[in-house]
Design a protein around this motif. Structure first.
Motif, PDB file in Angstrom:
ATOM      1  N   ALA A  50      -3.478  -2.410 -22.870  1.00  0.00           N
ATOM      2  CA  ALA A  50      -2.466  -2.786 -21.885  1.00  0.00           C
ATOM      3  C   ALA A  50      -1.679  -4.010 -22.355  1.00  0.00           C
ATOM      4  O   ALA A  50      -0.444  -4.060 -22.242  1.00  0.00           O
ATOM      5  CB  ALA A  50      -3.129  -3.072 -20.541  1.00  0.00           C
ATOM      6  N   ALA A  51      -2.382  -5.003 -22.897  1.00  0.00           N
ATOM      7  CA  ALA A  51      -1.720  -6.209 -23.387  1.00  0.00           C
ATOM      8  C   ALA A  51      -0.797  -5.892 -24.556  1.00  0.00           C
ATOM      9  O   ALA A  51       0.324  -6.418 -24.654  1.00  0.00           O
ATOM     10  CB  ALA A  51      -2.765  -7.246 -23.797  1.00  0.00           C
ATOM     11  N   LYS A  52      -1.263  -5.036 -25.449  1.00  0.00           N
ATOM     12  CA  LYS A  52      -0.461  -4.677 -26.618  1.00  0.00           C
ATOM     13  C   LYS A  52       0.800  -3.924 -26.207  1.00  0.00           C
ATOM     14  O   LYS A  52       1.890  -4.172 -26.741  1.00  0.00           O
ATOM     15  CB  LYS A  52      -1.292  -3.837 -27.582  1.00  0.00           C
ATOM     16  N   VAL A  53       0.679  -3.012 -25.253  1.00  0.00           N
ATOM     17  CA  VAL A  53       1.838  -2.264 -24.776  1.00  0.00           C
ATOM     18  C   VAL A  53       2.858  -3.213 -24.160  1.00  0.00           C
ATOM     19  O   VAL A  53       4.073  -3.088 -24.389  1.00  0.00           O
ATOM     20  CB  VAL A  53       1.414  -1.198 -23.749  1.00  0.00           C
ATOM     21  N   TYR A  54       2.387  -4.163 -23.388  1.00  0.00           N
ATOM     22  CA  TYR A  54       3.294  -5.138 -22.755  1.00  0.00           C
ATOM     23  C   TYR A  54       4.074  -5.916 -23.808  1.00  0.00           C
ATOM     24  O   TYR A  54       5.297  -6.073 -23.710  1.00  0.00           O
ATOM     25  CB  TYR A  54       2.478  -6.098 -21.892  1.00  0.00           C
ATOM     26  N   THR A  55       3.371  -6.405 -24.813  1.00  0.00           N
ATOM     27  CA  THR A  55       4.006  -7.238 -25.833  1.00  0.00           C
ATOM     28  C   THR A  55       4.917  -6.433 -26.751  1.00  0.00           C
ATOM     29  O   THR A  55       6.008  -6.887 -27.112  1.00  0.00           O
ATOM     30  CB  THR A  55       2.933  -7.953 -26.670  1.00  0.00           C
ATOM     31  N   ALA A  56       4.469  -5.238 -27.107  1.00  0.00           N
ATOM     32  CA  ALA A  56       5.186  -4.457 -28.107  1.00  0.00           C
ATOM     33  C   ALA A  56       6.312  -3.600 -27.537  1.00  0.00           C
ATOM     34  O   ALA A  56       7.131  -3.085 -28.298  1.00  0.00           O
ATOM     35  CB  ALA A  56       4.206  -3.563 -28.858  1.00  0.00           C
ATOM     36  N   ASN A  57       6.370  -3.440 -26.234  1.00  0.00           N
ATOM     37  CA  ASN A  57       7.347  -2.533 -25.629  1.00  0.00           C
ATOM     38  C   ASN A  57       8.186  -3.211 -24.545  1.00  0.00           C
ATOM     39  O   ASN A  57       8.416  -2.653 -23.474  1.00  0.00           O
ATOM     40  CB  ASN A  57       6.633  -1.301 -25.062  1.00  0.00           C
ATOM     41  N   LEU A 108      -9.154 -11.527 -24.071  1.00  0.00           N
ATOM     42  CA  LEU A 108      -8.077 -11.267 -25.021  1.00  0.00           C
ATOM     43  C   LEU A 108      -8.056 -12.321 -26.125  1.00  0.00           C
ATOM     44  O   LEU A 108      -7.653 -12.024 -27.260  1.00  0.00           O
ATOM     45  CB  LEU A 108      -6.731 -11.223 -24.300  1.00  0.00           C
ATOM     46  N   SER A 109      -8.522 -13.513 -25.824  1.00  0.00           N
ATOM     47  CA  SER A 109      -8.622 -14.544 -26.857  1.00  0.00           C
ATOM     48  C   SER A 109      -9.660 -14.167 -27.907  1.00  0.00           C
ATOM     49  O   SER A 109      -9.505 -14.492 -29.092  1.00  0.00           O
ATOM     50  CB  SER A 109      -8.979 -15.897 -26.223  1.00  0.00           C
ATOM     51  N   VAL A 110     -10.716 -13.480 -27.487  1.00  0.00           N
ATOM     52  CA  VAL A 110     -11.711 -12.986 -28.438  1.00  0.00           C
ATOM     53  C   VAL A 110     -11.077 -11.947 -29.347  1.00  0.00           C
ATOM     54  O   VAL A 110     -11.235 -11.978 -30.574  1.00  0.00           O
ATOM     55  CB  VAL A 110     -12.928 -12.390 -27.700  1.00  0.00           C
ATOM     56  N   PHE A 111     -10.331 -11.016 -28.757  1.00  0.00           N
ATOM     57  CA  PHE A 111      -9.621 -10.014 -29.563  1.00  0.00           C
ATOM     58  C   PHE A 111      -8.656 -10.691 -30.525  1.00  0.00           C
ATOM     59  O   PHE A 111      -8.560 -10.321 -31.698  1.00  0.00           O
ATOM     60  CB  PHE A 111      -8.844  -9.063 -28.653  1.00  0.00           C
ATOM     61  N   ALA A 112      -7.924 -11.681 -30.022  1.00  0.00           N
ATOM     62  CA  ALA A 112      -6.919 -12.355 -30.838  1.00  0.00           C
ATOM     63  C   ALA A 112      -7.542 -13.065 -32.029  1.00  0.00           C
ATOM     64  O   ALA A 112      -6.940 -13.129 -33.103  1.00  0.00           O
ATOM     65  CB  ALA A 112      -6.146 -13.356 -29.980  1.00  0.00           C
ATOM     66  N   GLU A 113      -8.738 -13.565 -31.847  1.00  0.00           N
ATOM     67  CA  GLU A 113      -9.401 -14.281 -32.932  1.00  0.00           C
ATOM     68  C   GLU A 113      -9.817 -13.343 -34.054  1.00  0.00           C
ATOM     69  O   GLU A 113      -9.646 -13.657 -35.236  1.00  0.00           O
ATOM     70  CB  GLU A 113     -10.623 -15.014 -32.388  1.00  0.00           C
ATOM     71  N   PHE A 114     -10.334 -12.181 -33.693  1.00  0.00           N
ATOM     72  CA  PHE A 114     -10.854 -11.264 -34.712  1.00  0.00           C
ATOM     73  C   PHE A 114      -9.815 -10.245 -35.185  1.00  0.00           C
ATOM     74  O   PHE A 114      -9.873  -9.791 -36.328  1.00  0.00           O
ATOM     75  CB  PHE A 114     -12.087 -10.536 -34.179  1.00  0.00           C
ATOM     76  N   ALA A 115      -8.888  -9.876 -34.307  1.00  0.00           N
ATOM     77  CA  ALA A 115      -7.882  -8.866 -34.667  1.00  0.00           C
ATOM     78  C   ALA A 115      -6.652  -9.052 -33.786  1.00  0.00           C
ATOM     79  O   ALA A 115      -6.471  -8.327 -32.793  1.00  0.00           O
ATOM     80  CB  ALA A 115      -8.444  -7.460 -34.512  1.00  0.00           C
ATOM     81  N   PRO A 116      -5.786 -10.002 -34.108  1.00  0.00           N
ATOM     82  CA  PRO A 116      -4.605 -10.285 -33.274  1.00  0.00           C
ATOM     83  C   PRO A 116      -3.755  -9.051 -33.000  1.00  0.00           C
ATOM     84  O   PRO A 116      -3.175  -8.917 -31.914  1.00  0.00           O
ATOM     85  CB  PRO A 116      -3.833 -11.330 -34.098  1.00  0.00           C
ATOM     86  N   SER A 171      -4.611  -6.191 -32.306  1.00  0.00           N
ATOM     87  CA  SER A 171      -5.175  -5.335 -31.268  1.00  0.00           C
ATOM     88  C   SER A 171      -4.643  -5.656 -29.882  1.00  0.00           C
ATOM     89  O   SER A 171      -4.798  -4.865 -28.945  1.00  0.00           O
ATOM     90  CB  SER A 171      -6.704  -5.429 -31.258  1.00  0.00           C
ATOM     91  N   ILE A 172      -4.006  -6.819 -29.726  1.00  0.00           N
ATOM     92  CA  ILE A 172      -3.405  -7.186 -28.430  1.00  0.00           C
ATOM     93  C   ILE A 172      -1.904  -7.423 -28.570  1.00  0.00           C
ATOM     94  O   ILE A 172      -1.276  -7.983 -27.670  1.00  0.00           O
ATOM     95  CB  ILE A 172      -4.086  -8.424 -27.809  1.00  0.00           C
ATOM     96  N   GLY A 173      -1.345  -7.049 -29.708  1.00  0.00           N
ATOM     97  CA  GLY A 173       0.084  -7.245 -29.907  1.00  0.00           C
ATOM     98  C   GLY A 173       0.446  -8.547 -30.579  1.00  0.00           C
ATOM     99  O   GLY A 173       1.610  -8.949 -30.573  1.00  0.00           O
ATOM    100  N   GLY A 174      -0.551  -9.239 -31.143  1.00  0.00           N
ATOM    101  CA  GLY A 174      -0.291 -10.445 -31.919  1.00  0.00           C
ATOM    102  C   GLY A 174      -0.403 -11.746 -31.166  1.00  0.00           C
ATOM    103  O   GLY A 174      -0.492 -12.821 -31.768  1.00  0.00           O
ATOM    104  N   LYS A 175      -0.406 -11.700 -29.836  1.00  0.00           N
ATOM    105  CA  LYS A 175      -0.491 -12.928 -29.042  1.00  0.00           C
ATOM    106  C   LYS A 175      -0.920 -12.586 -27.620  1.00  0.00           C
ATOM    107  O   LYS A 175      -0.827 -11.430 -27.186  1.00  0.00           O
ATOM    108  CB  LYS A 175       0.857 -13.645 -29.014  1.00  0.00           C
ATOM    109  N   LEU A 176      -1.355 -13.606 -26.899  1.00  0.00           N
ATOM    110  CA  LEU A 176      -1.698 -13.394 -25.501  1.00  0.00           C
ATOM    111  C   LEU A 176      -0.432 -13.078 -24.712  1.00  0.00           C
ATOM    112  O   LEU A 176       0.616 -13.684 -24.946  1.00  0.00           O
ATOM    113  CB  LEU A 176      -2.369 -14.638 -24.907  1.00  0.00           C
TER     114      LEU A 176
END
Length: 342
Positions: free
Chosen positions: A105-112, A319-327, A329-334
């Motif tokens: 959901a976070a990635k879709v928001y950021t990328a679209n 999402l900060s955990v995701f961002a640390e290991f694979a940015p 995966s959430i679209g590059g940022k919170l």
């Protein structure tokens, strides 16, 4: 074994596979709404929702049985096989709301271009380490052992990395925990039951399937408890299932969306109150799970209703955990403030 595979084959693995806050702000917003009610000048022809095949749809299944009418606006509910099927429907406006893994959901928001907004969390963490080895009482007890993990590149993957690091445990080194992603998620429980593997990190309802088929298989570690310890905050939870709404739809039809969310909240509450009925409905509406498995797994599945504002702190923490290991995966940022439906 054939029965095991039949039960598990219908389960779609959670690829992603969380403390209220802003209480005052929420009350203030509610007061403002009461003082200045929103009046829609027009209504949508219909509100359409899609859930993912498998556990994510369980909380919404009462709505499949009795699709509500939102002050003259009918609704429809459908099942999508995967996020890859659901996402294009959301982006094209073919459905107006859906349930996605929170990082997706976070990635879709950021990328679209902020195409969707987070309306609520409908499911928190439901990961467990299952095994016949009841001597395992802590993550450290898995040192020198192989742990098969469901969902590389999703919540189980990054969660085990985060928890291991928080406890100073090495992964994939001599004397540490060996992490194995070689077995597809639907095949993990059969592998455990057959003795091919000894330890597995899986979400519900996989752990319930394993426990039902073999009473010697138990949940030796509750990841929610480990996560709360790592957070150092009482009540710290990690969200798994995100209910999102198309931003354009939410902005144009706020009254309809509000009525829809009220119905979703009641739906989740009904499922938690009566897992047996929920199981029958899940099987009836072909959401990918058998009724007995649903009935047994619901009490352990952490289906919740937390609004975007209530869940924001937990969402951002995970999402900060995701961002640390694979940015990526959430679209590059919170996601920014616009991600959270007001």
């Amino acid at each position: 074994m054939k029965l095991n595979r039949m039960l598990i084959a219908g389960v779609i693995a959670l690829v992603c596979v969380f403390n209220p806050l802003f209480a005052k702000g929420t009350k203030d917003a509610e007061s403002a709404k009461s003082a200045n009610p929103v009046i829609e000048t027009e209504k949508p022809d219909i509100l359409r929702m899609s859930v993912l095949n498998g556990p994510s749809g369980i909380g919404m299944v009462p709505l499949f049985e009795n699709a509500p009418d939102f002050d003259g606006v009918p609704s429809s509910f459908e099942v999508s096989a995967s996020p890859q099927v659901l996402l294009p429907k959301l982006l094209k406006g073919e459905v107006d709301a859906g349930i996605l893994p929170i990082n997706v959901a976070a990635k879709v928001y950021t990328a679209n271009k902020q195409a969707v907004v987070l309306a609520a969390i409908t499911g928190n963490g439901m990961l467990s380490v299952i095994s016949r080895d009841t001597s395992v009482k802590s993550l450290a007890d898995l040192k020198g052992k192989k742990l098969t993990v469901a969902g590389q590149g999703g919540t189980p993957d990054y969660m085990i990395r985060y928890l291991a690091r928080s406890e100073g445990i090495e992964l994939n080194t001599e004397g540490g925990i060996e992490i194995d992603f070689s077995i597809p998620t639907p095949e993990i429980v059969p592998a455990l039951l057959s003795g091919k593997i000894d330890y597995a990190l899986v979400p519900e309802p996989f752990s319930t399937v394993a426990a039902i088929k073999d009473k010697s298989v138990v949940r030796v570690l509750d990841v929610q408890k480990l996560y709360e310890k790592a957070c150092g905050i009482d009540g710290c939870e990690y969200p798994v299932m995100a209910l999102v709404v198309r931003k354009a739809f939410a902005e144009k039809y706020p009254v309809t969306v509000d009525l829809f969310l009220q119905a979703c909240k009641k739906s989740v509450e009904a499922v938690n109150a009566d897992p047996k009925t929920a199981g029958a409905l899940v099987e009836k509406h072909t959401l990918g799970l058998k009724a007995p498995i649903v009935a047994a797994s619901v009490p352990r599945s952490a289906f919740v209703w937390q609004t975007a504002s209530e869940s924001r702190q937990n969402v951002e923490r995970l999402l900060s955990v995701f961002a640390e290991f694979a940015p990526e995966s959430i679209g590059g940022k919170l996601p920014d403030d616009g991600f959270y439906l007001k």
